[in-house]
Design a protein around this motif. Structure first.
Motif, mmCIF file in Angstrom:
data_model
loop_
_atom_site.group_PDB
_atom_site.id
_atom_site.type_symbol
_atom_site.label_atom_id
_atom_site.label_comp_id
_atom_site.label_asym_id
_atom_site.label_seq_id
_atom_site.Cartn_x
_atom_site.Cartn_y
_atom_site.Cartn_z
ATOM 1 N N VAL A 22 0.832 -1.203 0.000
ATOM 2 C CA VAL A 22 0.000 0.000 0.000
ATOM 3 C C VAL A 22 0.872 1.260 0.000
ATOM 4 N N ALA A 23 2.037 1.188 0.642
ATOM 5 C CA ALA A 23 2.938 2.340 0.636
ATOM 6 C C ALA A 23 3.361 2.676 -0.791
ATOM 7 N N ALA A 24 3.594 1.635 -1.593
ATOM 8 C CA ALA A 24 3.977 1.862 -2.991
ATOM 9 C C ALA A 24 2.827 2.525 -3.758
ATOM 10 N N VAL A 25 1.604 2.094 -3.479
ATOM 11 C CA VAL A 25 0.439 2.694 -4.146
ATOM 12 C C VAL A 25 0.294 4.156 -3.723
ATOM 13 N N ALA A 26 0.449 4.417 -2.425
ATOM 14 C CA ALA A 26 0.287 5.777 -1.908
ATOM 15 C C ALA A 26 1.310 6.726 -2.534
ATOM 16 N N LYS A 27 2.520 6.212 -2.700
ATOM 17 C CA LYS A 27 3.583 7.028 -3.292
ATOM 18 C C LYS A 27 3.219 7.388 -4.727
ATOM 19 N N GLU A 28 2.717 6.408 -5.447
ATOM 20 C CA GLU A 28 2.356 6.613 -6.849
ATOM 21 C C GLU A 28 1.155 7.566 -6.971
ATOM 22 N N LYS A 29 0.156 7.369 -6.085
ATOM 23 C CA LYS A 29 -1.072 8.164 -6.184
ATOM 24 C C LYS A 29 -0.974 9.488 -5.436
ATOM 25 N N LYS A 30 0.115 9.686 -4.701
ATOM 26 C CA LYS A 30 0.293 10.890 -3.887
ATOM 27 C C LYS A 30 -0.866 11.086 -2.911
#
Lengths: 295, 403
Positions: free
Chosen positions: B113-121
């Motif tokens: 989820v951290a990777a998704v959050a980084k991508e989606k800001k």
């Protein structure tokens, strides 16, 4: 001294532990094999009844102050009774249908039971004390064997042998076997076959409840304790030969040992090794190790 | 004349500013917080319903609205599967108008989820997981690692056990990101103190029978059996160790033990174990007050992650209020300026890598005789100041850290 690269003490210890686990597999697969053998129902709810057995023992202790020994008698009876009710009102309706229906029905029951216990009792589990008489450990040379685990092996052997004798050597067992082969003919002799089937289901899941009580002091009583086990136990019944009582018990013990040794040599595979064996057996002997080919 | 014109202009611009603030730049007219938790699996008691209730309590305590817009709390079950968690986060951010995801028990899920959050800001606050990746290779301005992490556990319990003379270790490690990360952190501490790591046995998540692994730990002859798992796994491992007499010649170090684990082990088995927790319900009047409210709603005492779920949600909502918007970048900047003083911690502050800096505590499980009431389980041993409890920035692999 080393055996295949590990100290012989560890090696023997793992075999001993494998036998303990195998004892659980044996008692569980026994009930499953009886139910499948007589009812032709794939009882997916077996693990859930195992869990319920453990919880009943725990609740009897917590709410009524009953100890381990009374629970050992009471819990299987309560679980068996629940099974009888379930057979009467649900399973009975799917006899004669594709086995898939039985699987779906009992699987649905698993989800309901596990979910219900999770909501009511939480997921962390509850401690269950080992009975006073069976505490401590024996030093058997190569390892410390907890007294309770030794007791589990002993009890499992007694229960398996007893069930086998009941089915193969008694009049009751003869009725059961007859009802399996030719239910219509058996009924015409005045034997109440539907009642036999109901009782069989009750006894089968009662055995699961019994295994649950046995496991309570070892495993920690929690709602998911049965779900992992039941899949392995299914594999064992398949390997042993569907419906073969003796086969299931022996296979249970044997696979417990194989699994234990895998944990030492390649721990990552310990959860899959049983299925590997299953695949091999199905390729080479489709009816299972002890099963008879059906026409 | 000139002065009054300037005054008028200033007043007008201030008014305009006020108007935009009153208009509240809140996307989708709602501040939505998603609690992504283990609602049905092995970590359900540690996160689950308690996490959802804690976040709801936070929303209620802030007043149910922020900048005039409703605060909405939703939740989902990640099933302890990283792919399920990541897909849910993606859905929430893309179409669900979720502004912040909280809890995230399970390190594998938290990493995904951290990777998704980084991508989606978009914002995430990790309270349930320990993996160091959140503030290292996966760090972003949008991720905050709030409650605890593997480094703090290793430098709490791990260090204390080594200091007490435990120089040789064998690990029983749960076989996924969490266990591996924790084992590595503690191994570093052990080796740093001239100790030795003799080996490790890896077991799957949700193992019920630890006897085989305990036998391997006994055969290793290590002084300390380090238990790099948590929840039901740790409970079962500790029980098995006691049953097989491992506790006679060896000592146990449970590297992440929760108050629920102690509850479920029972004091008879758990007594004397050391554990590192960020928060304990019986610390002071404030914590007891929160715990009582929580208990009335959930039926058990809150643990450190659930307390952190509450604290971090209030913190996030206050930051939205201060920033006058839920714009992720502005809220992120605000959260890195503000300090947190509440029932969870005093003067806590978010560091550039997303690590929330606060003191950690080393506890010891009471003996049955010392425990006076239900859930009265822990006694304090020492306070680990934030600077020692968490990874120094000089060791960080986070690319936001200027070196």
């Amino acid at each position: 001294m080393e055996i295949f690269g590990i100290p012989h003490q560890a090696f023997l210890g793992q075999i001993m532990l494998g036998l303990v686990n195998g004892a659980f597999y044996a008692v569980l697969s026994l009930g499953l094999a009886i139910i499948f053998g007589l009812l032709r129902v794939v009882n997916f709810a077996h693990g859930a009844f195992f869990m319920v057995g453990a919880f009943i023992a725990f609740l009897l202790g917590r709410n009524l102050g009953l100890g381990y020994w009374p629970a050992m008698i009471a819990a299987p009876m309560i679980v068996g009774f629940a099974g009888i009710i379930f057979e009467r009102f649900a399973i009975r309706r799917i006899y004669g249908l594709d086995p898939l229906y039985g699987l779906l029905l009992t699987f649905g029951l698993v989800l309901v039971m596990e979910g219900g216990f999770r909501v009511a009792m939480g997921s962390s589990g509850h401690p269950f004390p080992t009975p006073q008489l069976l505490r401590g450990a024996w030093d058997i040379g190569f390892m410390m064997l907890p007294v309770y685990r030794g007791f589990v092996i002993l009890i499992a052997v007694v229960v398996c042998a007893g069930t086998w004798i009941l089915i193969e050597k008694t009049r009751m067992g003869a009725y059961l076997r007859a009802a399996t082969e030719r239910p219509d003919l058996t009924q015409s002799f005045g034997i109440n076959v539907p009642l036999l089937l109901t009782l069989t289901y009750g006894v089968g899941v009662g055995l699961a409840g019994f295994a649950g009580v046995l496991a309570a002091p070892i495993q920690h009583v929690n709602p998911s304790m049965g779900s992992d086990l039941v899949i392995i136990v299914f594999a064992i019944v398949v390997i042993g030969g569907l419906g073969s009582v003796l086969g299931s018990a022996l296979t249970g013990l044997g696979l417990g040992v194989i699994e234990g040794l895998t944990k030492v040599y390649y721990s990552e595979a310990s959860t899959t090794v049983v299925f590997l064996v299953m695949a091999l057996v199905l390729l080479l002997r489709p009816a299972g190790l002890f099963g008879r080919e059906e026409a | 004349m000139k002065t009054s014109l300037r005054l008028t202009m200033t007043a007008a611009s201030l008014l305009a500013l006020g108007a935009t603030a009153a208009n509240a730049q809140i996307s989708n007219d709602v501040v939505r917080i998603g609690v992504l938790a283990d609602m049905s699996g092995i970590y359900n008691d540690l996160s689950g319903k308690g996490a959802v209730e804690a976040v709801k309590m936070a929303a209620e305590d802030v007043g149910g609205t922020v900048l005039g817009k409703k605060i909405d709390v939703i939740f989902a079950d990640h099933l302890n599967k990283p792919d399920v968690g990541a897909a849910k986060a993606r859905e929430w951010f893309d179409t669900g108008a979720v502004d912040m995801i909280n809890d995230l028990a399970n390190s594998g899920v938290a990493r995904a989820v951290a990777a998704v959050a980084k991508e989606k800001k978009r914002h995430i606050i990790v309270n349930g997981a320990s993996n160091m990746g959140i503030t290292n290779e996966l760090c972003s301005p949008y991720a905050i690692h709030y409650a605890y992490d593997a480094y703090s556990l290793a430098h709490g319990t791990g260090k204390a056990v080594v200091a007490a003379g435990g120089k040789s270790w064998f690990f029983l490690t749960v076989d996924f990101a969490f266990g591996h990360g924790l084992e590595q952190q503690v191994s570093d501490v052990v080796r740093g103190a001239q100790g030795r790591v003799l080996g490790a046995a890896r077991h799957p998540l949700g193992t019920t029978d630890f006897s085989s692994y305990v036998l391997q730990a006994q055969a290793s002859k290590a002084e300390i059996i380090g238990i790099a798992s948590t929840g039901a796994d740790a409970v079962n491992a500790i029980k098995a160790a006691a049953e097989f007499g491992a506790t006679k010649n060896q000592k146990l170090a449970a590297l992440l033990l929760w108050i629920e684990d102690v509850h479920s082990l029972g004091l008879q088995t758990a007594q004397g174990l050391m554990l590192t927790n960020a928060w304990y319900w019986d610390q002071n009047d404030e914590t007891r007050k929160f715990a009582k409210r929580f208990y009335d709603r959930v039926g058990k005492m809150p643990n450190m992650a659930q307390a952190a779920d509450y604290s971090s949600t209030v913190f996030y909502l206050n930051a939205v209020k201060e920033a006058g918007t839920d714009d992720p970048d502005k809220v992120s900047a605000k959260m890195r300026e503000m300090t947190v003083s509440d029932m969870f911690t005093k003067n806590g502050k978010v560091r550039v890598d997303g690590r929330f800096m606060h003191d950690m505590y080393l506890w010891q499980v009471k003996t049955p005789a010392e425990s006076k009431a239900p859930w009265d389980y822990l006694k304090p041993v020492s306070t680990i100041p934030a600077e020692q409890a968490f990874q120094p920035l000089s060791e960080s692999k986070c690319d936001l850290v200027k070196k």
